[in-house]
Scaffold this motif. Sequence first.
Motif, PDB file in Angstrom:
ATOM      1  N   GLY A 108       1.022  -1.169  -0.160  1.00 51.77           N
ATOM      2  CA  GLY A 108       0.127  -0.495   0.222  1.00 51.77           C
ATOM      3  C   GLY A 108       0.567   1.348   0.134  1.00 51.77           C
ATOM      4  O   GLY A 108       1.806   0.974   0.124  1.00 51.77           O
ATOM      5  N   ALA A 109       0.034   2.057  -0.653  1.00 55.74           N
ATOM      6  CA  ALA A 109       0.900   3.784  -0.748  1.00 55.74           C
ATOM      7  C   ALA A 109       1.359   4.213   1.043  1.00 55.74           C
ATOM      8  O   ALA A 109       2.853   4.414   0.584  1.00 55.74           O
ATOM      9  N   TYR A 110       0.841   3.441   2.021  1.00 57.50           N
ATOM     10  CA  TYR A 110       1.229   4.422   3.019  1.00 57.50           C
ATOM     11  C   TYR A 110       1.535   3.600   3.887  1.00 57.50           C
ATOM     12  O   TYR A 110       1.636   3.442   5.162  1.00 57.50           O
TER      13      TYR A 110
ATOM     14  N   MET B 232       5.605  14.380 -22.557  1.00 52.69           N
ATOM     15  CA  MET B 232       4.037  15.438 -22.417  1.00 52.69           C
ATOM     16  C   MET B 232       2.688  15.501 -22.686  1.00 52.69           C
ATOM     17  O   MET B 232       2.195  15.767 -21.842  1.00 52.69           O
ATOM     18  N   ALA B 233       2.384  13.999 -22.602  1.00 53.33           N
ATOM     19  CA  ALA B 233       0.546  13.453 -22.898  1.00 53.33           C
ATOM     20  C   ALA B 233       0.864  13.360 -21.571  1.00 53.33           C
ATOM     21  O   ALA B 233      -0.611  13.921 -21.520  1.00 53.33           O
ATOM     22  N   PHE B 234       1.626  13.001 -20.271  1.00 60.25           N
ATOM     23  CA  PHE B 234       0.866  12.987 -18.832  1.00 60.25           C
ATOM     24  C   PHE B 234       0.579  14.576 -18.929  1.00 60.25           C
ATOM     25  O   PHE B 234      -0.399  14.546 -18.050  1.00 60.25           O
ATOM     26  N   LEU B 235       1.521  15.580 -18.647  1.00 60.60           N
ATOM     27  CA  LEU B 235       2.015  16.527 -18.322  1.00 60.60           C
ATOM     28  C   LEU B 235       0.397  17.525 -19.340  1.00 60.60           C
ATOM     29  O   LEU B 235      -0.073  17.820 -18.526  1.00 60.60           O
ATOM     30  N   PHE B 236       0.316  16.924 -20.512  1.00 58.09           N
ATOM     31  CA  PHE B 236      -0.952  17.756 -20.847  1.00 58.09           C
ATOM     32  C   PHE B 236      -2.428  16.660 -20.545  1.00 58.09           C
ATOM     33  O   PHE B 236      -3.695  17.769 -19.883  1.00 58.09           O
ATOM     34  N   VAL B 237      -2.527  15.748 -20.278  1.00 56.80           N
ATOM     35  CA  VAL B 237      -3.356  15.239 -19.594  1.00 56.80           C
ATOM     36  C   VAL B 237      -3.870  15.539 -18.220  1.00 56.80           C
ATOM     37  O   VAL B 237      -5.300  16.127 -17.618  1.00 56.80           O
ATOM     38  N   LYS B 238      -2.823  15.329 -17.245  1.00 60.57           N
ATOM     39  CA  LYS B 238      -3.638  15.972 -16.587  1.00 60.57           C
ATOM     40  C   LYS B 238      -3.534  17.278 -15.732  1.00 60.57           C
ATOM     41  O   LYS B 238      -4.275  17.988 -15.530  1.00 60.57           O
TER      42      LYS B 238
ATOM     43  N   MET C 154      -0.700   5.132 -13.834  1.00 65.65           N
ATOM     44  CA  MET C 154       0.152   4.759 -12.848  1.00 65.65           C
ATOM     45  C   MET C 154      -0.020   5.452 -11.849  1.00 65.65           C
ATOM     46  O   MET C 154      -0.119   5.187 -10.923  1.00 65.65           O
ATOM     47  N   TYR C 155      -0.539   7.089 -11.915  1.00 61.72           N
ATOM     48  CA  TYR C 155      -0.157   7.961 -10.760  1.00 61.72           C
ATOM     49  C   TYR C 155      -1.553   7.541 -10.570  1.00 61.72           C
ATOM     50  O   TYR C 155      -1.596   7.784  -8.957  1.00 61.72           O
TER      51      TYR C 155
ATOM     52  N   TYR D 138       0.926   1.183  -4.893  1.00 65.09           N
ATOM     53  CA  TYR D 138       1.401   1.834  -4.717  1.00 65.09           C
ATOM     54  C   TYR D 138       2.615   0.603  -5.708  1.00 65.09           C
ATOM     55  O   TYR D 138       3.392   0.730  -6.892  1.00 65.09           O
ATOM     56  N   GLY D 139       2.775  -1.068  -5.574  1.00 64.34           N
ATOM     57  CA  GLY D 139       3.200  -1.631  -5.988  1.00 64.34           C
ATOM     58  C   GLY D 139       2.940  -2.887  -7.228  1.00 64.34           C
ATOM     59  O   GLY D 139       3.989  -2.251  -8.488  1.00 64.34           O
ATOM     60  N   TYR D 140       1.215  -2.002  -7.440  1.00 67.81           N
ATOM     61  CA  TYR D 140       1.363  -1.491  -8.792  1.00 67.81           C
ATOM     62  C   TYR D 140       1.527  -1.329 -10.017  1.00 67.81           C
ATOM     63  O   TYR D 140       1.475  -1.355 -11.063  1.00 67.81           O
ATOM     64  N   SER D 141       1.288   0.235  -9.708  1.00 68.19           N
ATOM     65  CA  SER D 141       1.924   1.026  -9.940  1.00 68.19           C
ATOM     66  C   SER D 141       3.553   1.320 -10.230  1.00 68.19           C
ATOM     67  O   SER D 141       3.839   1.803 -11.401  1.00 68.19           O
TER      68      SER D 141
END
Length: 294
Positions: A42-44, A229-235, A253-254, A262-265
């Motif tokens: 898990g992430a935390y 860049m694709a990620f930045l434009f999408v976000k 992924m994010y 977390y592991g899956y990402s």
Amino acid sequence: MKKARGRSGFLAVCIAPAVILFFVFMILPTLNVFRMSLFEKGAYSPNETFVGLKNFKTLISDTNFIRSMQNMILLIVVVTIVTFAFALVFAGILSREQIRGQNFFRIIFYIPNILSVVVIAGIFSAIYKPENGMLNSIIGLFHKMENPILWKGESLVIVSLIIAMIWQAIGYYMVMYMASMASVPKSLYESAGLDGAGRLVQFFQITIPLIWTNIRTTLTFFIISTINMAFLFVKAMTSGGPNGASEVSLSYMYGQKDAGLYGYSMAIGVVIFIFSFALSALVNKVTEREPLEF
């Protein structure tokens, strides 16, 4: 001998900080991504459970991930082809034709590259606005629309992203190619003209081959940078919506990391890393040719 050893020691001291920083902040995190992709965490949560290739097996059947990869590949292919085609054409026109205000056009084309992605996303979001956006307003002048066009709807959101990404990138590569074309001797064009070759033939038979090394280098760089860049434009523009229609692999992924997987990402990160590395090698191999000298 002592002088050679002293020189080697001096060089080692000079490059050691850069090597250490590269290892600590690049190599180790990359290796840790590969390691974490084999765990369920898990992430935390500090607890880790080794699951081997389970995360990768899950990816194969994850339709949302497959869709995000398809979107990313579509953006890479279309944005790369259109951007480089326009950049080469504009560079060829501004380099060879006697056009007033060439420096002005260079500046105008280059401006989008110095703007942040957030600013560009804000500009295009305003242009694509259904109610009173510039695009629908212009179309409304020539054609009465009962319902506004949803440029960021499921069917058109990828096209909208492609237009924004192309607009942002053309100027930078146009200026780079103009610099390369300026080094091509004019005598080659004059000789070709005397032999009856037109401007189009000269462009493909002289200009493109002589600046091919630059094209090849920038092509590899652009394809890899497009993933980011694709990620930045999408976000900034769509946040992966609507209904995941504009989701790309990095944003997915994010999203999985934020959901606690977390592991899956990290497994998604490994796939993206291998994909980008393989794509770079493929592009280098396909575009390989003997360099021409003049």
